[in-house]
Design a protein around this motif. Sequence first.
Motif, PDB file in Angstrom:
ATOM      1  N   SER A  86       4.104  -9.166  11.928  1.00 22.53           N
ATOM      2  CA  SER A  86       4.108  -8.959  10.490  1.00 22.53           C
ATOM      3  C   SER A  86       4.580 -10.245   9.835  1.00 22.53           C
ATOM      4  CB  SER A  86       5.033  -7.797  10.116  1.00 22.53           C
ATOM      5  OG  SER A  86       5.085  -7.605   8.722  1.00 22.53           O
ATOM      6  N   GLU A 114      -1.025  -8.609  12.104  1.00 17.55           N
ATOM      7  CA  GLU A 114      -1.487  -7.224  12.063  1.00 17.55           C
ATOM      8  C   GLU A 114      -0.929  -6.476  10.857  1.00 17.55           C
ATOM      9  OE1 GLU A 114      -1.567  -8.436  16.424  1.00 17.55           O
ATOM     10  OE2 GLU A 114      -0.236  -8.734  14.719  1.00 17.55           O
ATOM     11  N   LEU A 115       0.258  -6.879  10.409  1.00 14.78           N
ATOM     12  CA  LEU A 115       0.944  -6.169   9.334  1.00 14.78           C
ATOM     13  C   LEU A 115       1.441  -7.149   8.264  1.00 14.78           C
ATOM     14  CD1 LEU A 115       3.060  -3.672  11.454  1.00 14.78           C
ATOM     15  CD2 LEU A 115       1.321  -3.019   9.773  1.00 14.78           C
ATOM     16  N   SER A 142      -3.321  -5.911  -1.444  1.00 17.34           N
ATOM     17  CA  SER A 142      -3.709  -4.859  -0.504  1.00 17.34           C
ATOM     18  C   SER A 142      -5.166  -4.995  -0.108  1.00 17.34           C
ATOM     19  CB  SER A 142      -3.448  -3.486  -1.128  1.00 17.34           C
ATOM     20  OG  SER A 142      -3.865  -2.453  -0.266  1.00 17.34           O
ATOM     21  N   ARG A 146      -6.578  -5.808   3.754  1.00 14.42           N
ATOM     22  CA  ARG A 146      -7.531  -4.935   4.445  1.00 14.42           C
ATOM     23  C   ARG A 146      -8.845  -5.652   4.726  1.00 14.42           C
ATOM     24  NH1 ARG A 146      -6.832   1.212   2.265  1.00 14.42           N
ATOM     25  NH2 ARG A 146      -4.784   1.590   3.197  1.00 14.42           N
ATOM     26  N   ARG A 151      -3.178  -4.262   8.296  1.00 13.29           N
ATOM     27  CA  ARG A 151      -2.622  -3.065   7.674  1.00 13.29           C
ATOM     28  C   ARG A 151      -1.524  -3.521   6.719  1.00 13.29           C
ATOM     29  NH1 ARG A 151      -0.110   0.652  11.633  1.00 13.29           N
ATOM     30  NH2 ARG A 151      -0.517   2.287  10.115  1.00 13.29           N
ATOM     31  N   ASP A 198      -0.495   1.120   3.883  1.00 12.54           N
ATOM     32  CA  ASP A 198      -0.586   1.662   5.244  1.00 12.54           C
ATOM     33  C   ASP A 198       0.780   2.002   5.821  1.00 12.54           C
ATOM     34  OD1 ASP A 198      -3.528   1.349   5.723  1.00 12.54           O
ATOM     35  OD2 ASP A 198      -3.027  -0.739   5.285  1.00 12.54           O
ATOM     36  N   GLY A 223      -0.896   6.962   5.277  1.00 11.60           N
ATOM     37  CA  GLY A 223       0.089   5.968   5.682  1.00 11.60           C
ATOM     38  C   GLY A 223       1.235   6.550   6.486  1.00 11.60           C
TER      39      GLY A 223
END
Length: 303
Positions: A86, A114-115, A142, A146, A151, A198, A223
Motif C-alpha cells: 500500500s 495493490e492498495l 478512486s 481502479r 483497490r 474498497d 468493501g
Amino acid sequence: MNQPQHLLILAVDQRPWLTQALYRHTGTATRSQRAAITDGKHMVVEGLLAALADEPRLAAHAGILVDATLGPGVAERAHANGVTVSMPLERGGCEIYETEPADLKSHLEHHQPELPKVLVRYNVEGDVDGNRVQRARLAEVSAAVRDAGGRFLFELLVPPTPAQLDAVGGDPGRFERELRPALVHRAMTELLDEVPVDVWKLEHLDRQEHYRTAARIAAEAGGECILLGANAPATQVEGWLADAAAAGFTGFAIGRSIWWDALRGLLAGDLARPQAVAAVAANYRGFAAAFLAAVPVGPEPHE
C-alpha cells in the motif's frame, strides 16, 4: 476450505511528521537525516519479513504501507517477497485532501501498489464546502486507482468540531467514545454516495456494535474495514483488535505501535540492527496473533 483472507498491514508511510518527531525540527530534514530514516524504514520491512519467516501462516495476509519519498526501495523489497503493498497518495499534513504526487497515473503505473491509500480528515458536521471539495477530489483518485488495477484504501479520520468538543466538556476521550462512532458511520455513508471505497482504515470505535455497523456499511458497498493503531499502547490496541475482529473487520494497519521504539533505538545507537529487526518482528506477530485469535468461525457478523 480456503483460509479467509485478512489484511495485516505494517504502516510506515509517515513523511514530514516523522522527520520532525525524530529530529525535533520544523524545517527541512538534512540529507543525512533523510538517509537515516530511509535506512530505518528498510529495517522495518526487514522486521516484517523476519516475522513472516517465523510465522509462515501470516504470509498470505501480510502487507506494508510505505511511501516512496523516505522509503525508496521498501515497496520493491516487499513485492519481491510476496507482501501486499500500500502506498500513500495524499500530501502530508493537509486539512483538505490534496493528491500527491501530481502525476498520479504515472506513479501508480510505476509502483503498482495493490492498495493505494488516502488519508482524509472528514467530519460531516464540519466544513461543508471543504467536504464537498474533498469528495470531488477523492472520486477522481478512486477512479484512477481502479483504472490502474488497484483497490482503494481510505483512511478516515474524524477530528471533533469545536461544538462537538464543547458538547463533551472538552474531553477528547469522551468525544471518541460518545460521538465519534456515529460520525464515522455518517461519514462513510456520505462519502460512499460519490466515492467508491474498497477498504476503510478506521479509528477505534469503542464497542463491538459500532464496529459491526461500520463493517456492514462497507460490505453493502462491496468493501471491508481494517483498524488503525493510533500509536496506542500494545494492550489497548490488542483490545481494539479483538473487538474489531469479532465484529467483522478484516484486518489492521498498525504503525508506530510496532516500530517506533525500535526505530528510535536504532537511530540513537541504543539498539543494534538485529535487535531492532527482532523487536519489529515480535510486535507484528503479537498484533497479528491478537487479531486472528478473535476472528469468528463461520459467517461474518455483518452478513
